[in-house]
Every structure is written in C-alpha cells, then in structure tokens.
Design an enzyme around this catalytic site. Structure first.
Site, PDB file in Angstrom:
ATOM      1  N   GLU A  95       5.023  -7.003  -0.654  1.00 34.71           N
ATOM      2  CA  GLU A  95       4.179  -6.927   0.532  1.00 34.71           C
ATOM      3  C   GLU A  95       2.729  -6.688   0.151  1.00 34.71           C
ATOM      4  O   GLU A  95       2.423  -6.033  -0.851  1.00 34.71           O
ATOM      5  CB  GLU A  95       4.680  -5.819   1.462  1.00 34.71           C
ATOM      6  N   CYS A 108      -4.845  -4.685   0.423  1.00 37.28           N
ATOM      7  CA  CYS A 108      -3.999  -3.772  -0.344  1.00 37.28           C
ATOM      8  C   CYS A 108      -2.866  -4.589  -0.949  1.00 37.28           C
ATOM      9  O   CYS A 108      -2.096  -5.228  -0.222  1.00 37.28           O
ATOM     10  CB  CYS A 108      -3.456  -2.672   0.559  1.00 37.28           C
ATOM     11  N   CYS A 115       9.335   0.395  -6.599  1.00 36.25           N
ATOM     12  CA  CYS A 115       8.587   1.426  -7.334  1.00 36.25           C
ATOM     13  C   CYS A 115       9.574   2.396  -7.973  1.00 36.25           C
ATOM     14  O   CYS A 115      10.544   2.800  -7.335  1.00 36.25           O
ATOM     15  CB  CYS A 115       7.644   2.180  -6.395  1.00 36.25           C
ATOM     16  N   CYS A 119       8.381   9.212  -5.159  1.00 39.02           N
ATOM     17  CA  CYS A 119       7.691  10.188  -4.318  1.00 39.02           C
ATOM     18  C   CYS A 119       8.486  10.371  -3.022  1.00 39.02           C
ATOM     19  O   CYS A 119       8.898   9.393  -2.391  1.00 39.02           O
ATOM     20  CB  CYS A 119       6.273   9.727  -4.009  1.00 39.02           C
ATOM     21  N   CYS A 122       7.433   8.628   0.522  1.00 39.37           N
ATOM     22  CA  CYS A 122       7.036   7.221   0.484  1.00 39.37           C
ATOM     23  C   CYS A 122       8.239   6.314   0.684  1.00 39.37           C
ATOM     24  O   CYS A 122       9.256   6.437  -0.025  1.00 39.37           O
ATOM     25  CB  CYS A 122       6.377   6.924  -0.866  1.00 39.37           C
ATOM     26  N   CYS A 339      -0.295   3.321   4.519  1.00 37.41           N
ATOM     27  CA  CYS A 339      -0.059   3.867   3.188  1.00 37.41           C
ATOM     28  C   CYS A 339       1.306   4.552   3.115  1.00 37.41           C
ATOM     29  O   CYS A 339       1.622   5.413   3.934  1.00 37.41           O
ATOM     30  CB  CYS A 339      -1.162   4.868   2.859  1.00 37.41           C
TER      31      CYS A 339
END
Length: 353
Positions: A95, A108, A115, A119, A122, A339
C-alpha cells in the site's frame, strides 16, 4: 543480445545497470536514452521511447518488464487522502498513500511487504513480513502515484516519506538505491531534503545510513519515554536498547540543514501523561531534533485507545518548551490510510482499478 542480470525489471536500474543490460554491442548513449525515458520522462510503456531502435525496443519488451506497479484498488477519503493497493509482479501487494495538502503533497510509500518489527499499536505489524521490496518497487510507487495525480517530482511541493509498510532500515540497500534514483538530477530529480525514511531504531543500520553519500532524512519512532515502556510497545527494544538508540542519534552525522525527527504515537493512559512528556524532554535534551506527536490511529486488533485532543495538546505544551513539537494531523482514518493503519484492510468504499 541483452545481458543476463539478477533483476530484469527496468524501473529500479541505475545507469550502470542499464549499461550492463544493453551490453557492449550497443553504443553507450543508448543506456542514457533509456535512463532518461524511465526516470526523467517517466514513460509507462516501452513503445513510448521513440528514440530507441525498434529492434532494441522489441528485445526489451520480450526480456524486461517495466516493473511499475498496477493499482488493484483505490480508496478515497473524505479529506482528500488516497490509499492505493498496488500489485507487484509476483502477485503480492503493498500500500501507498497520497496526502494532498495546501502547499504540498506527500506520498507515503512502503519498503517491505508487511513488517517484521511487531509494534503493538500498528496494524501492519499483524501481517508479519512477506519480503523486501526491490529498489524499483519502491521507486515505482512514487512514479505511479505521481503520474496518476499529475504530480511532478521536481516540484518543491512534493515529498516522499518511507513510512508505509515495513522497516526501511532492514531493507537498507534497496532504500538507498531508491533514494539515489529519486534524487538524481539527471533523472527523477527530487531533493533529498524532501525524502524521509522512518525507523523503529535499528542501531547498526542507523550508523550505516549515516555513512551513505546520498541518503534521505531520518525519522525515529520513539513512542515511549523509558526503556520498559518501549519494550512493551516495541519489542525490538529488547535487542536495541533505548539508551543505545539515543546515543546513536547523538553520533548521527547531521547535515548543516538537517534535524532528526522523533515520532511519538500517543496511547491513552499508556504513554501520554505529563511525566511521560517530561521524560521525553530529558531523553532528547542534547539532540538537534524535533518531535511529531501522533494520536493513535485505531484499527481492528489494536488493544489501545486514542487520547483526547486536550491530552495531546497538554503533552505537546510540555515538550515544546524544550524541543520543537508538532501534532501531526490524522489523514485518511476513514479509509485506513493513516499512520499505522496500512494492512490491506478492505472498507465499504468502492475501489476502482
């Protein structure tokens, strides 16, 4: 006859790669013509490169994909933000997000499919890591979104942030190659001052980034005011301790025009107290930096809540007495484009190819 290279996608090749691809049978200027077409003119199809001989174009078409992504879905936010689900050559998707604002446009982009950092606040972390992106797949996101929205990378209002899917510093070689391609004045032509990479704090890679001749600006995801708190929110701190991270930031070779950026996601009743703010000030006291505060962007499977606007501004008021501190306005929350929200989440909105 074209030479055999590890990757044959054209977007992502530097001039030296193109010279190697074309081989000694082609005059040296052919590689420059191809480079110019790919990056300065930003052609979407090899048939558009009219100054190359037809025979060579045919060879390229048969042997080398362009390497540009294709949009599988697009989601449009009420605030003008656009989230793109982009398909890659191997069928995987990533994305990227366009955030238009008055006076500037920010793209972005992702550096990995998924990932590995985990975290706890997230959505992307819930995917795990599928693979790194190539330099071409990183650059291709910028070229595709720029072309679709009539944006010119040489325009001073356009910015690129590597803050989408992935930990960029765990794919540093491709991130640096992509940065060289984006910032080459003979190609795409962006200034490195308008390219930013964000990391969770991979200390050896921060040091390696600092030694690169051509590199983006550096942003650090802090998100906690002490070691224990950061370990709970960002398990990577078990390997790369907060005190060592701050020391690496002190040693980082900032350019004359540059500040470090620290990003801090505020979680209700977890890391958003006045004492947290005071500890952040003490952590960053000796650094040439600024702080961006981000009130949590919620999502399914995230066990935290967003603090009130009053709490965010109280936190900011304490920090900015010592360090420049800004509250980042959430963009695209309604389409899971903000974010920490990039997880290929479908919505009730209509996607268009």
């Amino acid at each position: 006859m074209l030479q055999v290279l590890e990757s044959r996608a054209l977007v992502g090749m530097e001039l030296s790669d193109l010279r190697n691809l074309l081989g000694p049978e082609q005059p040296a200027y052919r590689a420059r013509q191809l480079y110019d077409a790919l990056y300065r003119k930003q052609v979407a199809d090899l048939s558009e490169i009219s100054n190359l001989p037809q025979v060579l174009r045919n060879q390229l078409v048969e042997s080398c994909p362009m390497g540009l992504p294709a949009a599988e879905r697009r989601f449009d936010s009420q605030d003008g933000t656009r989230r793109y689900l982009l398909g890659l050559e191997d069928g995987r998707t990533v994305e990227a997000v366009l955030m238009p604002e008055e006076g500037r446009d920010t793209i972005c982009i992702s550096s990995q499919v998924g990932c590995p950092v985990d975290c706890k606040f997230c959505l992307t972390a819930l995917m795990g890591l599928e693979r790194n992106l190539t330099a071409g797949e990183i650059v291709g996101q910028v070229l595709y979104i720029g072309r679709e929205n009539g944006l010119r990378p040489t325009d001073s209002r356009m910015n690129v942030v590597m803050m989408g899917m992935g930990e960029p510093l765990l794919n540093l070689d491709n991130v640096l190659k992509a940065t060289r391609l984006l910032s080459d004045e003979n190609g795409i032509g962006m200034s490195v001052k308008r390219i930013t990479v964000s990391t969770s704090g991979i200390i050896p890679k921060i040091q390696e980034l600092g030694q690169a001749e051509i590199r983006p600006k550096l942003a650090i995801s802090l998100n906690a005011s002490n070691e224990q708190q950061r370990r709970e929110l960002m398990p990577i701190t078990k390997k790369y301790h907060l005190s060592d991270l701050i020391e690496a930031c002190r040693a980082y070779p900032l350019r004359a025009w540059e500040k470090l950026t620290f990003e801090y996601v505020l979680l209700k009743d977890v890391n958003d107290s006045d004492e947290d703010a005071r500890r952040v000030v003490r952590l960053l006291a000796l650094l040439n930096c600024k702080v961006n505060l981000i009130a949590l962007n919620p999502g399914p499977g995230i066990p935290f809540e967003t603090p009130s606007a009053e709490r965010v501004h109280a936190f900011q008021a304490i920090v900015r007495k010592a360090v420049p501190c800004f509250v980042r306005k959430p963009r695209g929350r309604d389409i899971f484009a903000a974010c920490g929200q990039l997880k290929r989440v479908d919505t009730d909105l209509v996607g268009i190819a």
